[in-house]
Scaffold this active site. Structure first.
Site, PDB file in Angstrom:
ATOM      1  N   ASP A  98       4.881  -8.444   5.644  1.00 20.03           N
ATOM      2  CA  ASP A  98       5.334  -8.727   4.320  1.00 20.03           C
ATOM      3  C   ASP A  98       4.222  -9.411   3.627  1.00 20.03           C
ATOM      4  OD1 ASP A  98       6.924  -9.948   1.983  1.00 20.03           O
ATOM      5  OD2 ASP A  98       8.433 -10.317   3.231  1.00 20.03           O
ATOM      6  N   ALA A 140       0.624  -1.085  -0.082  1.00 19.31           N
ATOM      7  CA  ALA A 140       0.074   0.120   0.029  1.00 19.31           C
ATOM      8  C   ALA A 140       0.844   1.116  -0.170  1.00 19.31           C
ATOM      9  CB  ALA A 140      -1.125  -0.092   0.990  1.00 19.31           C
ATOM     10  N   ALA A 141       2.162   1.126   0.477  1.00 19.87           N
ATOM     11  CA  ALA A 141       2.924   2.596   0.725  1.00 19.87           C
ATOM     12  C   ALA A 141       3.092   3.268  -0.682  1.00 19.87           C
ATOM     13  CB  ALA A 141       4.221   2.124   1.272  1.00 19.87           C
ATOM     14  N   GLY A 143       0.377   5.127   0.230  1.00 17.14           N
ATOM     15  CA  GLY A 143      -1.003   5.145   0.473  1.00 17.14           C
ATOM     16  C   GLY A 143      -1.971   5.996  -0.484  1.00 17.14           C
ATOM     17  N   CYS A 193       4.146  -0.534 -12.648  1.00 13.86           N
ATOM     18  CA  CYS A 193       4.743   0.648 -13.102  1.00 13.86           C
ATOM     19  C   CYS A 193       5.545   0.464 -13.985  1.00 13.86           C
ATOM     20  CB  CYS A 193       4.743   1.909 -12.301  1.00 13.86           C
ATOM     21  SG  CYS A 193       6.082   1.474 -10.956  1.00 13.86           S
ATOM     22  N   ASP A 211      -0.710  -3.898  -6.244  1.00 13.95           N
ATOM     23  CA  ASP A 211       0.138  -2.987  -6.991  1.00 13.95           C
ATOM     24  C   ASP A 211       1.433  -3.403  -6.735  1.00 13.95           C
ATOM     25  OD1 ASP A 211       0.258  -0.806  -8.525  1.00 13.95           O
ATOM     26  OD2 ASP A 211       1.356   0.353  -6.881  1.00 13.95           O
TER      27      ASP A 211
END
Length: 581
Positions: free
Chosen positions: A331, A281-282, A284, A496, A445
């Site tokens: 993790d 998530a980071a 956020g 990405c 992600d």
């Protein structure tokens, strides 16, 4: 070519992105050589606009847009953009400058997104004093990539500087990009503190060609730059790319985010009251986007294995006044709790204990604050197994036992002073993982090679082997996501990177391995189709399978060389059917 023409050619921004030969061949096979050349060129330049996501729980898109227009008209966030010039180029007058720079996202389904236009690349005049040599500063590649996005030049990023540079001098700023070394590796070739002579006989003179990113005014002398550890070294006054700055602008109301990332959160299509997992998530951005789409009603579990990054998620959630986000240190590869560990514990019981803080400013930290009775704080160093009584402020009669080893750890944190979030002894909650089938939707992600991020001035560190290792790591994470999502749920996978091995090949793996998964249609659909076919490495047994024509139409691939002008990005949405036993 005369000397003035040679200088003009040298003082330009025309970088060439370097790749490992085998990686370049691999991408050329996937995209076609011409298209990959265009992608490589686009990656070396930033996008010419900033994408703003509006926090619609605190404001409206129209209200934020008007605020941004007013700020642009006042030249408050232009970051060096000549608003009048741009307004006139578009046929506008003073009252329409902001409108020419700020406009709503044109793609359906993204009503909470605003674009703020920048400009570039610009041709700058570095030789404003013809009788004098141009004073120069060379910065590291990572520093330059930040400067191209609008940052200043900070002390740690400076590698070399002309002699006799004093505070207030105008300097040309260029970048040192890695080049091939004798040992088949890569090297910058500049030792920090190198003196630049500014003449053609200088060993670093010719390699600066095409790598000038702007000019600025030094905030300290040469000796100061290489003596201190932090601070602004050069205040940029002219930039090859002029992009707006959003430092401390409309805090809590807006979030600066790449367009494909906004699309990924929308594709997940979270519904109010659902339980959502954001596995990596980071910092956020997508987590808060999901929370806003859910109107802050439901539960979002956000994971990261870094303590500080979990703190960043919680800080952003607090800034945006979002209450449905629960962030844990975990993790993602260990996110499924084993059945024999779960016992009789409920699905939501994922914490490994209460948070303990001893600092006086603990109210500023996120998490449960449990104060320790003063008489127990001097735990003996040789009694690590002895337990002590704790009292919770909210439940005065409640007591439990905590080891003195834990107390000593927290005392050490307090003695070490405040951390990066200015909290003494601030901690985050750990998680033991989550039971299978316990989430309605999962966003993965995934950590990746990041070969789609812009601007990128070097890519030679990646090899075919490292790209394959990224893909193996992502498959393990995806396996965890499949276990955690319930039948009838949704998984959204995104990266990405432009690497098909981490994108289309992952989709191929997912569909072939889990027959109950199917590709779902995506809304909004902004990106292009995926890559069709396969790749076989010559003289090796490795064969990478991608997508069929039909499957390629169901995913989204964002090409940095396309008219969208975004980072390279990939999104796949999986509908989860009935799982087998």
């Amino acid at each position: 070519m005369d000397s003035s023409a040679a200088a003009a050619d040298r003082y330009t921004y025309s970088p060439r992105l370097r790749w490992q030969p085998e990686v370049e061949e691999y991408f050329a096979a996937a995209y076609g050589r011409d298209r990959f050349a265009r992608i490589s060129e686009a990656l070396a330049h930033p996008s010419c606009y900033s994408c703003i996501r509006v926090n619609t729980l605190k404001s409206s898109t129209d209200a934020v847009m008007q605020k941004l227009i007013n700020l642009v008209d006042q030249n408050g966030i232009c970051g060096g953009i000549n608003c009048l010039e741009i307004g006139q180029q578009k046929g506008g007058d003073k009252t329409h400058e902001g409108i020419s720079l700020v406009h709503k996202c044109p793609y359906p389904g993204l009503d909470n997104v605003i674009f703020v236009q920048g400009s570039g690349p610009h041709v700058l005049d570095y030789e404003s004093q013809p009788e004098q040599s141009v004073k120069e500063v060379i910065v590291s590649r990572k520093c330059a990539e930040s400067v191209l996005r609008g940052a200043q030049v900070y002390v740690p990023g400076v590698l070399a500087c002309s002699a006799h540079v004093e505070k207030g001098d105008k300097v040309a700023v260029s970048v040192a990009v890695e080049k091939p070394a004798d040992d088949s590796g890569w090297t910058v070739g500049i030792t920090r503190g190198t003196v630049l002579q500014g003449v053609q006989s200088d060993v670093h003179y010719e390699e600066r060609k095409g790598l000038y990113i702007g000019q600025g005014i030094t905030a300290m002398s040469r000796s100061g730059i290489f003596r201190v550890l932090h601070g602004v070294a050069v205040e940029m006054t002219e930039r090859v790319y002029r992009l707006p700055s959003f430092n401390d602008v409309l805090e809590g109301e807006i979030f600066l985010q790449n367009l494909p990332s906004v699309v990924a959160a929308n594709v997940l299509d979270p519904q109010q009251g659902e339980r959502i997992l954001d596995m990596c998530a980071a910092p956020g951005g997508k987590t808060t986007a999901i929370a806003i789409l859910m109107r802050d009603k439901g539960e979002i579990v956000a994971l990261d294995r870094s303590h500080n990054k979990v703190m960043d998620i919680l800080k952003l959630a607090a800034e945006m006044d979002l209450n449905c986000i629960k962030a844990y240190k975990l993790d993602a590869l260990k996110s499924v709790r084993k059945i024999n560990e779960a016992g009789n514990v409920g699905i939501t019981d994922n914490c490994t204990g209460a948070t303990v803080t001893l600092g006086e400013d603990s109210d500023n930290c996120t998490g449960s604050s449990t104060k320790v009775n003063a008489e127990f704080t001097k735990a003996g160093e040789d009694s690590s197994t002895t337990s002590v009584v704790q009292t919770d402020d909210q439940k005065p009669d409640a007591k439990r036992y905590v080891s003195k080893a834990l107390l000593r750890k927290n005392l050490r944190q307090m003695r070490n002073g405040p951390g990066r979030n200015n909290c003494s002894g601030g901690r985050v909650e750990n998680s033991k993982g989550f039971l299978p089938n316990s989430f309605d939707r999962v966003l993965l992600d995934a950590p990746c090679s990041a070969l789609g991020l812009r601007p990128r001035l070097f890519a030679g560190e990646e090899t075919l082997e490292s790209l394959r290792n990224h893909a193996k790591y992502q498959r393990k994470m995806f396996d965890q996501a499949v276990k955690l999502v319930r039948p009838g749920g949704v998984i959204v996978y995104s990266t990405c990177t432009i690497n098909p091995g981490e994108n289309e090949a992952l989709v191929r793996y997912a569909l072939d391995t889990y027959k109950f998964l199917s590709l779902g249609s995506q809304h909004p659909k902004v990106g292009g189709p995926g890559i069709v076919g396969s790749y076989k490495l010559s003289n090796q047994t490795y064969n990478e399978e991608w997508l069929t024509e039909q499957e390629a139409e169901l995913v989204q691939r964002f090409d940095p060389s396309s008219s969208l002008d975004t980072i390279g990005f990939f999104i796949a949405k999986f509908d989860v059917g009935q799982k087998g036993d």
